[in-house]
Structures are given as structure tokens and as C-alpha cells.
Scaffold this motif. Structure first.
Motif, short mmCIF file in Angstrom:
data_model
loop_
_atom_site.label_atom_id
_atom_site.label_comp_id
_atom_site.label_asym_id
_atom_site.label_seq_id
_atom_site.Cartn_x
_atom_site.Cartn_y
_atom_site.Cartn_z
N TYR A 130 0.84 -1.20 0.00
CA TYR A 130 0.00 0.00 0.00
C TYR A 130 0.87 1.25 0.00
N ASN A 131 0.23 2.37 -0.36
CA ASN A 131 0.88 3.67 -0.39
C ASN A 131 -0.04 4.64 0.33
N LEU A 132 0.30 4.94 1.57
CA LEU A 132 -0.57 5.79 2.37
C LEU A 132 0.31 6.73 3.20
N GLN A 133 0.34 7.98 2.80
CA GLN A 133 1.21 8.96 3.44
C GLN A 133 0.95 9.03 4.94
N GLY A 134 2.03 8.90 5.71
CA GLY A 134 1.94 9.00 7.16
C GLY A 134 1.65 7.69 7.87
N VAL A 135 1.41 6.62 7.12
CA VAL A 135 1.11 5.32 7.74
C VAL A 135 2.15 4.30 7.25
N THR A 223 4.90 -6.46 -11.63
CA THR A 223 5.57 -5.16 -11.71
C THR A 223 4.60 -4.04 -12.05
N GLY A 224 3.58 -4.33 -12.86
CA GLY A 224 2.61 -3.31 -13.21
C GLY A 224 1.76 -2.90 -12.02
N VAL A 225 1.34 -3.87 -11.21
CA VAL A 225 0.59 -3.56 -10.00
C VAL A 225 1.47 -2.78 -9.03
N ALA A 226 2.73 -3.19 -8.91
CA ALA A 226 3.66 -2.50 -8.01
C ALA A 226 3.81 -1.04 -8.39
N GLN A 227 3.87 -0.75 -9.68
CA GLN A 227 4.04 0.63 -10.12
C GLN A 227 2.81 1.48 -9.82
N ILE A 228 1.62 0.91 -9.99
CA ILE A 228 0.40 1.66 -9.64
C ILE A 228 0.42 2.04 -8.17
N VAL A 229 0.76 1.07 -7.32
CA VAL A 229 0.82 1.34 -5.88
C VAL A 229 1.88 2.39 -5.58
N LYS A 230 3.03 2.27 -6.19
CA LYS A 230 4.15 3.19 -5.95
C LYS A 230 3.78 4.63 -6.31
N GLN A 231 3.03 4.80 -7.36
CA GLN A 231 2.77 6.13 -7.91
C GLN A 231 1.49 6.78 -7.41
N THR A 232 0.69 6.06 -6.61
CA THR A 232 -0.65 6.55 -6.26
C THR A 232 -0.86 6.58 -4.76
N ASN A 233 -1.01 7.76 -4.20
CA ASN A 233 -1.33 7.85 -2.78
C ASN A 233 -2.71 7.26 -2.53
N GLY A 234 -2.82 6.37 -1.56
CA GLY A 234 -4.08 5.71 -1.26
C GLY A 234 -4.23 4.36 -1.92
N ALA A 235 -3.26 3.98 -2.75
CA ALA A 235 -3.37 2.73 -3.50
C ALA A 235 -3.02 1.52 -2.64
N VAL A 236 -3.61 0.38 -3.01
CA VAL A 236 -3.31 -0.90 -2.39
C VAL A 236 -3.39 -1.97 -3.47
N GLY A 237 -2.48 -2.93 -3.43
CA GLY A 237 -2.47 -3.99 -4.43
C GLY A 237 -1.77 -5.23 -3.90
N TYR A 238 -1.90 -6.33 -4.62
CA TYR A 238 -1.24 -7.58 -4.22
C TYR A 238 -0.04 -7.81 -5.14
N VAL A 239 1.13 -7.99 -4.53
CA VAL A 239 2.40 -8.06 -5.26
C VAL A 239 3.29 -9.09 -4.57
N ASP A 240 4.02 -9.88 -5.33
CA ASP A 240 4.97 -10.81 -4.72
C ASP A 240 6.03 -10.05 -3.94
N LEU A 241 6.61 -10.70 -2.94
CA LEU A 241 7.56 -10.04 -2.04
C LEU A 241 8.78 -9.51 -2.77
N SER A 242 9.31 -10.27 -3.72
CA SER A 242 10.50 -9.84 -4.43
C SER A 242 10.27 -8.54 -5.18
N ASP A 243 9.16 -8.43 -5.91
CA ASP A 243 8.86 -7.19 -6.65
C ASP A 243 8.47 -6.06 -5.71
N ALA A 244 7.80 -6.39 -4.60
CA ALA A 244 7.44 -5.35 -3.63
C ALA A 244 8.69 -4.72 -3.03
#
Length: 358
Positions: A130-135, A223-244
């Protein structure tokens, strides 16, 4: 390349150089089995293997392929991370020599029954990143996770998320759900986990693809899910540990069957493997396993191979590469955030490889 693997290679090179210098003045002309071509078990192999499939284990397979070059210099192995769905389809069409998949073969995959074998390779956790500022710390139960991913919960300060995180100040940020847009074994395992652990709360079913709500966002491969999460505040996604980890994502601790919130790790994955029942075809399911330290979204991954290749040389290449992966290759797994197979399952996998016919 993984830094630990790189360091090991550098040290190995130094050691080999030292041995070479030591041997310069020696009159001992004896050689080890296999000679300069590498390990005698693989040095005589020659040819090319082409494979495709799951992106979930791609980092591990690429590292094994790179290491395999050192002992089988006349073999070229190519693995294209297309996603489990595409990999199974290409395997069924005869376009690849083997395929990687995190999900089991179905009739709709175009693979003829009794024409293939499952070879388990490694396991790994599916993170809820997830990407959540302050958490920077978050924990989620299966029921809350189900409501988030089917968009019943729309903001991060929802009462259900607060209940899982007492004392944590959660913002009123809209939740953006990221999921795989391609047919994916990661999706299959993640949704199978929700179906098992959240029960009737989860409404979307399970499979390589599911009907995600229109407000969600799809990304190709892990990797595509990881990038959405990385670039979007409030995003959450399921990603393998290595790519995360490679994308420097933050991930949640998930409540397991024993009521403990456990963060994704190799140790938690290994604990999840211990209670998994192994079927006669070597498929197995470690999702939502019991155990206080078990990470509940632990996913298996497999390589599917032909029972008969109609080509003795091709069969020997496949057997040689998979034998290396299941022996020497297992030592690489923890360095790339994958859990090696338990010893008993590894032995069964090696016996499975021996069934491959030319």
C-alpha cells in the motif's frame, strides 16, 4: 541482480583465481569430473530451452538461469514472464518447452490432461502492498481485506480498518485498488485466499481473472501492480515479495488462521508450507495455513512440463535444468525472497522430473 548473489559470485571468482595461482607450480595434471566445462552432471548438455509463464517467480527463475550458465555453458534457457494464463496457453499450443504457473491447469487452458506434469519449484508470500502517506504500519484481517478489494470499503479511515489498527491515525484518503489486468496465478492465489479466509464476505470468486469493480485499476504483471501502488497515494495492491521489495513498497501484516498479524517474510512462508497437504500430482495449497507464525497468503509456484517430448535431447535438457533448479538452485531462493521447498517435497519433485520421457 540481487546484491547477496553478486557478492557470492565475486567471492567465488576470487577463490577460483587463488586456486588457479596455487596450481601453477603443481605437477598434478589430474582433473575433476566435468573438467573445464563445469559440473559433470550438466557440462555435456547442449541446446536451447524456451519457456514462458508466471511473473510471480520470475526473479528466482532468472537468477537460476544465470547461475546455470556457469555449469552448462552450451545451454541457453529463456524464460519470458508473460503471466500464468498466457504461459499455460502457450504450453498447450506447443510454443514453449515448459511453462511457469502459480495456478493449476484447467480444461480451458488448452492443455490436454495426462500430457503434463507439475514440478513444484519454490513458494513465496503475496504481499498486500500500500501507499498511504503518514502510515508505515498497517494490519488487516481477511474480512477487511475482502471488503477493500471489492470496494465495499472506500476510504482508509473506515471503521473496519480502524478496528484492525487500534491507536493508528488513519487519513480520510480514498482507496485505489490495483490488481492484475492479465491472467495471473498471483490473482488466482490471492482470490483463493480471500475465498477461504473471508468466507461469504468475499463476493468476487477466484481464478486467474475475476470481475473487478470498474473503479479499480489494472496493471500488467506483478511489476505493473507494483508501479500503480508506488505512484498513487491511497493505492493498495497484491504483489509478490521480491517485486514489492524491488519497488520499495510498504506492505501490511495479515491476520492468520491463529489470529496473529504476520508480516510477509521467508520465515512466515516456510511456516505456511509446513502444514500444506501435497496431492498425488504434487500440487499443493499452503494458503491460509494454520500456525502462529504462518504468513496466510503463501503461494506455491510450479513449472509444467510435458510427460513426453518426442525428442530425447530436448527431454534431457529439460530434466537437466530442472534438476539443477531443484538442487543447487534452491540455495538461491532465500536471497531473492523465495522459500525453498521442504526436503520431502523437493525429493518428490526430483522424482517427478525423472518421469519425463524423450
Amino acid at each position: 541482480m540481487n546484491r547477496n548473489v553478486l557478492s557470492r559470485r565475486v567471492l567465488a571468482g576470487v577463490a577460483l583465481a587463488a586456486l588457479a595461482l596455487t596450481g601453477c607450480g603443481s605437477n598434478d595434471n589430474s582433473t575433476e569430473p566435468g573438467g573445464s566445462g563445469g559440473d559433470s552432471a550438466y557440462a555435456n548438455l547442449s541446446g536451447a530451452l524456451n519457456a514462458s509463464g508466471a511473473s510471480f517467480p520470475d526473479a528466482y527463475y532468472q537468477e537460476v538461469i544465470e547461475e546455470f550458465k556457469g555449469v552448462a555453458s552450451n545451454v541457453t534457457v529463456t524464460y519470458n514472464a508473460t503471466g500464468s494464463g498466457t504461459g499455460k496457453k502457450q504450453f498447450g499450443e506447443g510454443l514453449v518447452d515448459f511453462a511457469g504457473t502459480d495456478s493449476l491447469v484447467k480444461d480451458t487452458d488448452g492443455v490436454t490432461a495426462d500430457s503434463f506434469l507439475y514440478v513444484p519449484t519454490v513458494a513465496a508470500p503475496i504481499t498486500v502492498s500500500y501507499n498511504l502517506q503518514g502510515v508505515d504500519k498497517l494490519q488487516l484481517s481477511a474480512e477487511t481485506l475482502a471488503k477493500i478489494f471489492q470496494t465495499d470499503i472506500k476510504t482508509w479511515d473506515d471503521a473496519a480498518i480502524k478496528a484492525d489498527n487500534p491507536g493508528v491515525e488513519l487519513p480520510n484518503t480514498p482507496i485505489v485498488v490495483a490488481h492484475r489486468s492479465d491472467g495471473s496465478g498471483t490473482t488466482n492465489n490471492f482470490t483463493k485466499y480471500l475465498a477461504a479466509a473471508a468466507g461469504s464476505t468475499w463476493k468476487l470468486g477466484s481464478g486467474d481473472t475475476v470481475a473487478w469493480p470498474a473503479s479499480t485499476q489494472g496493471g500488467e504483471k506483478n511489476t505493473g501492480v507494483a508501479q500503480i501502488v508506488k505512484q498513487t497515494n491511497g493505492a493498495v495492491g497484491y504483489v509478490d515479495l521480491s517485486d514489492a521489495k524491488a519497488t520499495q513498497l510498504t506492505f501490511a501484516a495479515i491476520k492468520n488462521k491463529d489470529g496473529q498479524f504476520v508480516a510477509p517474510s521467508i520465515e512466515g512462508t516456510t511456516a505456511g508450507l509446513e502444514g500444506a497437504a501435497i496431492e498425488a500430482d504434487l500440487s499443493y495449497n499452503p494458503l491460509d495455513a494454520a500456525g502462529a507464525s504462518a504468513y496466510p497468503i503463501t503461494a506455491p509456484t510450479f513449472i509444467i512440463v510435458k510427460t513426453s517430448y518426442g525428442d530425447a535431447a530436448k527431454a534431457e535438457l529439460v530434466k537437466g535444468f530442472l534438476t539443477y533448479l531443484l538442487n543447487e538452485g534452491q540455495e538461491l531462493a532465500p536471497e531473492i525472497d523465495f522459500a525453498p521447498l521442504p526436503a520431502s517435497l523437493k525429493e518428490k519433485a526430483l522424482a517427478q522430473v525423472e518421469k519425463i520421457q524423450g
